[in-house]
Design a protein around this motif. Structure first.
Motif, PDB file in Angstrom:
ATOM      1  N   PRO A   1       2.822  17.988  28.659  1.00 49.38           N
ATOM      2  CA  PRO A   1       2.307  17.945  29.798  1.00 49.38           C
ATOM      3  C   PRO A   1       1.426  16.680  30.273  1.00 49.38           C
ATOM      4  CG  PRO A   1       1.760  20.273  28.878  1.00 49.38           C
ATOM      5  CD  PRO A   1       2.054  19.302  28.010  1.00 49.38           C
ATOM      6  N   ARG A   2       0.812  16.093  29.354  1.00 48.24           N
ATOM      7  CA  ARG A   2       0.128  14.845  29.617  1.00 48.24           C
ATOM      8  C   ARG A   2       0.945  13.538  29.896  1.00 48.24           C
ATOM      9  NH1 ARG A   2      -3.555  15.631  24.388  1.00 48.24           N
ATOM     10  NH2 ARG A   2      -1.281  15.786  23.499  1.00 48.24           N
ATOM     11  N   ALA A   3       2.017  13.708  29.325  1.00 49.55           N
ATOM     12  CA  ALA A   3       2.922  12.694  29.570  1.00 49.55           C
ATOM     13  C   ALA A   3       3.604  12.263  30.757  1.00 49.55           C
ATOM     14  CB  ALA A   3       4.407  12.730  28.313  1.00 49.55           C
ATOM     15  N   LYS A   4       3.642  10.922  31.005  1.00 48.43           N
ATOM     16  CA  LYS A   4       3.705  10.220  32.487  1.00 48.43           C
ATOM     17  C   LYS A   4       5.323   9.675  32.564  1.00 48.43           C
ATOM     18  CE  LYS A   4      -0.970   9.344  33.514  1.00 48.43           C
ATOM     19  NZ  LYS A   4      -2.074   8.149  34.039  1.00 48.43           N
ATOM     20  N   ARG A   5       5.868   9.576  31.030  1.00 47.66           N
ATOM     21  CA  ARG A   5       7.157   9.214  31.238  1.00 47.66           C
ATOM     22  C   ARG A   5       7.992   9.586  29.953  1.00 47.66           C
ATOM     23  NH1 ARG A   5       7.263   4.572  27.698  1.00 47.66           N
ATOM     24  NH2 ARG A   5       5.156   3.890  27.236  1.00 47.66           N
ATOM     25  N   ILE A   6       9.127   9.433  29.865  1.00 48.56           N
ATOM     26  CA  ILE A   6       9.909   9.670  28.730  1.00 48.56           C
ATOM     27  C   ILE A   6       9.875   8.532  27.644  1.00 48.56           C
ATOM     28  CG2 ILE A   6      12.127   9.973  27.806  1.00 48.56           C
ATOM     29  CD1 ILE A   6      13.203  11.119  30.240  1.00 48.56           C
ATOM     30  N   LYS A   7       9.452   9.080  26.474  1.00 49.97           N
ATOM     31  CA  LYS A   7       9.286   7.781  25.322  1.00 49.97           C
ATOM     32  C   LYS A   7       9.884   8.320  24.043  1.00 49.97           C
ATOM     33  CE  LYS A   7       5.048   5.998  22.834  1.00 49.97           C
ATOM     34  NZ  LYS A   7       3.544   6.080  22.604  1.00 49.97           N
ATOM     35  N   LEU A   8      10.296   7.216  23.341  1.00 55.12           N
ATOM     36  CA  LEU A   8      10.777   7.553  22.144  1.00 55.12           C
ATOM     37  C   LEU A   8      10.236   6.502  21.097  1.00 55.12           C
ATOM     38  CD1 LEU A   8      13.409   8.465  20.291  1.00 55.12           C
ATOM     39  CD2 LEU A   8      14.626   6.466  20.994  1.00 55.12           C
ATOM     40  N   SER A   9       9.834   7.092  19.929  1.00 48.38           N
ATOM     41  CA  SER A   9       8.883   6.542  19.036  1.00 48.38           C
ATOM     42  C   SER A   9       9.387   6.757  17.584  1.00 48.38           C
ATOM     43  CB  SER A   9       7.332   6.888  19.165  1.00 48.38           C
ATOM     44  OG  SER A   9       7.237   8.245  19.047  1.00 48.38           O
ATOM     45  N   VAL A  10       9.210   6.017  16.660  1.00 50.59           N
ATOM     46  CA  VAL A  10       9.424   6.104  15.332  1.00 50.59           C
ATOM     47  C   VAL A  10       8.056   5.963  14.376  1.00 50.59           C
ATOM     48  CG1 VAL A  10      11.044   5.682  13.543  1.00 50.59           C
ATOM     49  CG2 VAL A  10      11.858   5.591  15.786  1.00 50.59           C
ATOM     50  N   ASP A  11       7.875   6.668  13.344  1.00 49.72           N
ATOM     51  CA  ASP A  11       7.057   6.215  12.458  1.00 49.72           C
ATOM     52  C   ASP A  11       7.418   6.993  11.177  1.00 49.72           C
ATOM     53  OD1 ASP A  11       6.249   8.792  12.587  1.00 49.72           O
ATOM     54  OD2 ASP A  11       4.501   8.907  13.684  1.00 49.72           O
ATOM     55  N   GLU A  12       6.200   6.913  10.114  1.00 46.44           N
ATOM     56  CA  GLU A  12       6.842   7.419   8.828  1.00 46.44           C
ATOM     57  C   GLU A  12       7.020   8.783   8.949  1.00 46.44           C
ATOM     58  OE1 GLU A  12       2.408   7.867   9.394  1.00 46.44           O
ATOM     59  OE2 GLU A  12       3.799   6.435   9.842  1.00 46.44           O
TER      60      GLU A  12
ATOM     61  N   GLU B   1      20.811   5.821  25.673  1.00 46.99           N
ATOM     62  CA  GLU B   1      20.711   4.426  26.286  1.00 46.99           C
ATOM     63  C   GLU B   1      19.918   3.573  25.197  1.00 46.99           C
ATOM     64  OE1 GLU B   1      18.538   5.157  29.820  1.00 46.99           O
ATOM     65  OE2 GLU B   1      20.379   5.508  30.864  1.00 46.99           O
ATOM     66  N   HIS B   2      19.065   4.167  24.389  1.00 40.97           N
ATOM     67  CA  HIS B   2      18.027   3.429  23.432  1.00 40.97           C
ATOM     68  C   HIS B   2      18.665   3.729  21.795  1.00 40.97           C
ATOM     69  CE1 HIS B   2      15.632   3.989  27.019  1.00 40.97           C
ATOM     70  NE2 HIS B   2      15.030   2.730  26.320  1.00 40.97           N
ATOM     71  N   ARG B   3      19.848   4.424  21.677  1.00 36.48           N
ATOM     72  CA  ARG B   3      20.535   4.566  20.302  1.00 36.48           C
ATOM     73  C   ARG B   3      20.238   3.312  19.691  1.00 36.48           C
ATOM     74  NH1 ARG B   3      24.895   5.377  23.612  1.00 36.48           N
ATOM     75  NH2 ARG B   3      26.532   4.099  23.072  1.00 36.48           N
ATOM     76  N   GLN B   4      20.746   2.062  20.002  1.00 32.03           N
ATOM     77  CA  GLN B   4      20.541   0.745  19.192  1.00 32.03           C
ATOM     78  C   GLN B   4      19.226   0.499  18.703  1.00 32.03           C
ATOM     79  OE1 GLN B   4      23.258  -0.873  18.017  1.00 32.03           O
ATOM     80  NE2 GLN B   4      24.581   0.451  19.206  1.00 32.03           N
ATOM     81  N   TRP B   5      18.166   0.588  19.666  1.00 26.79           N
ATOM     82  CA  TRP B   5      16.819   0.412  19.039  1.00 26.79           C
ATOM     83  C   TRP B   5      16.399   1.350  18.041  1.00 26.79           C
ATOM     84  CZ3 TRP B   5      12.732   3.726  19.224  1.00 26.79           C
ATOM     85  CH2 TRP B   5      11.349   3.103  18.932  1.00 26.79           C
ATOM     86  N   LEU B   6      17.067   2.760  18.311  1.00 34.45           N
ATOM     87  CA  LEU B   6      16.553   3.732  17.151  1.00 34.45           C
ATOM     88  C   LEU B   6      17.115   3.278  15.834  1.00 34.45           C
ATOM     89  CD1 LEU B   6      15.305   6.491  16.394  1.00 34.45           C
ATOM     90  CD2 LEU B   6      17.504   7.554  17.558  1.00 34.45           C
ATOM     91  N   LEU B   7      18.661   2.900  16.067  1.00 32.81           N
ATOM     92  CA  LEU B   7      19.124   2.647  14.759  1.00 32.81           C
ATOM     93  C   LEU B   7      18.334   1.500  14.136  1.00 32.81           C
ATOM     94  CD1 LEU B   7      21.385   2.804  12.714  1.00 32.81           C
ATOM     95  CD2 LEU B   7      22.772   1.020  14.347  1.00 32.81           C
TER      96      LEU B   7
END
Length: 267
Positions: free
Chosen positions: A39-50, A72-78
């Motif tokens: 509920p606090r998020a203002k936009r869609i966000k994709l992140s990767v960590d350990e 749309e961000h699958r290349q960045w995710l890869l």
């Protein structure tokens, strides 16, 4: 007005909603992504960590828009996942098997001994882990955390006297925590929190983070005046920041693996 107040008082706090969505990449890999509606998020966000990949959705965002964002961000995710899998597996604490532990930027040899209770000590050339034969894995990990905390406090105790005289006051409290993204923080009441993973990295990087947070006693922001204070106390801060860019994720991932008992790939 009264009805509005009643709704505010009686409304339940919004909570996070979590599930897992699987994305198939162009090379055929299937990736499980934790999907969180915040509920606090203002936009869609994709992140990767350990801990893996995470898709955060605002309260009003549709699942379809989230799926579209992933595509749309699958290349960045890869690319991010390749970074994670390009290093060796992070260390785990296994009795009689783990032969070294990270400490102050080095891999220090570890020797195992029978003992009445679980404790870890440091000699001139090695670490020594004493523990009863029936000590659980959780007990060993707790002893490791206590050791790391004690070593971190020892380092901080060596550095603080050099910097306190030039500050308006000392921190009110010091806490060592396992942080997901930050390396340190200073609360308005003067409470200082530092990431326990700092003691795994080189000492100069740890000292820089301490100086950085202490300078927030002078300037709460990251203005030019703030960086001027950091520069005056720690001229080599830029090199340490580059060190965190190169090694920071691995340090955080190593600490999590050692203290949780769950192996993941380094970043």
């Amino acid at each position: 007005m009264q009805s509005l107040l009643r709704r505010l008082i009686s409304s339940r706090p919004q909570t996070l909603e979590r599930d897992v969505v699987t994305l198939t990449l162009e090379q055929g890999q299937r990736v499980d992504i934790k999907r969180v509606r915040d509920p606090r998020a203002k936009r869609i966000k994709l992140s990767v960590d350990e801990r893996g990949a995470r898709l955060t959705l605002p309260a009003r965002a549709s699942l379809v828009s989230g799926d579209r964002f992933l595509l749309e961000h699958r290349q960045w995710l890869l690319a991010q996942l390749e970074i994670y899998t390009s290093h060796d597996t992070l260390p785990l604490l296994v009795r009689e098997t783990t032969a070294a532990l990270p400490l102050r930027g080095e891999s220090v040899p570890l020797l195992w001994h029978e003992g009445r209770y679980a404790r870890l000590s440091l000699s001139e050339h090695a670490l020594h882990f004493h523990a009863p034969a029936r000590a659980s894995d959780a007990t060993l990990r707790r002893a490791l955390r206590e050791f790391y905390e004690a070593e971190a406090r020892t380092d901080i105790g060596r550095w603080l006297p050099k910097y306190l005289p030039s500050l308006p006051r000392a921190p009110t409290r010091l806490r060592l925590k396992v942080m997901s993204s930050q390396w340190g923080s200073l609360s308005p009441d003067g409470s200082l929190a530092l990431d326990l993973a700092l003691v795994l990295g080189r000492e100069s990087a740890f000292e820089y983070v301490l100086v950085h947070e202490l300078c927030h006693l002078l300037h709460a922001d990251h203005s030019r005046n703030f960086w001027r204070e950091v520069e005056a106390r720690f001229p080599a801060w830029r090199g340490e920041r580059e060190y965190f860019h190169a090694e920071g994720r691995k340090l955080k991932g190593s600490l999590r693996a050692l203290l949780s008992g769950q192996a993941t790939d380094a970043t």
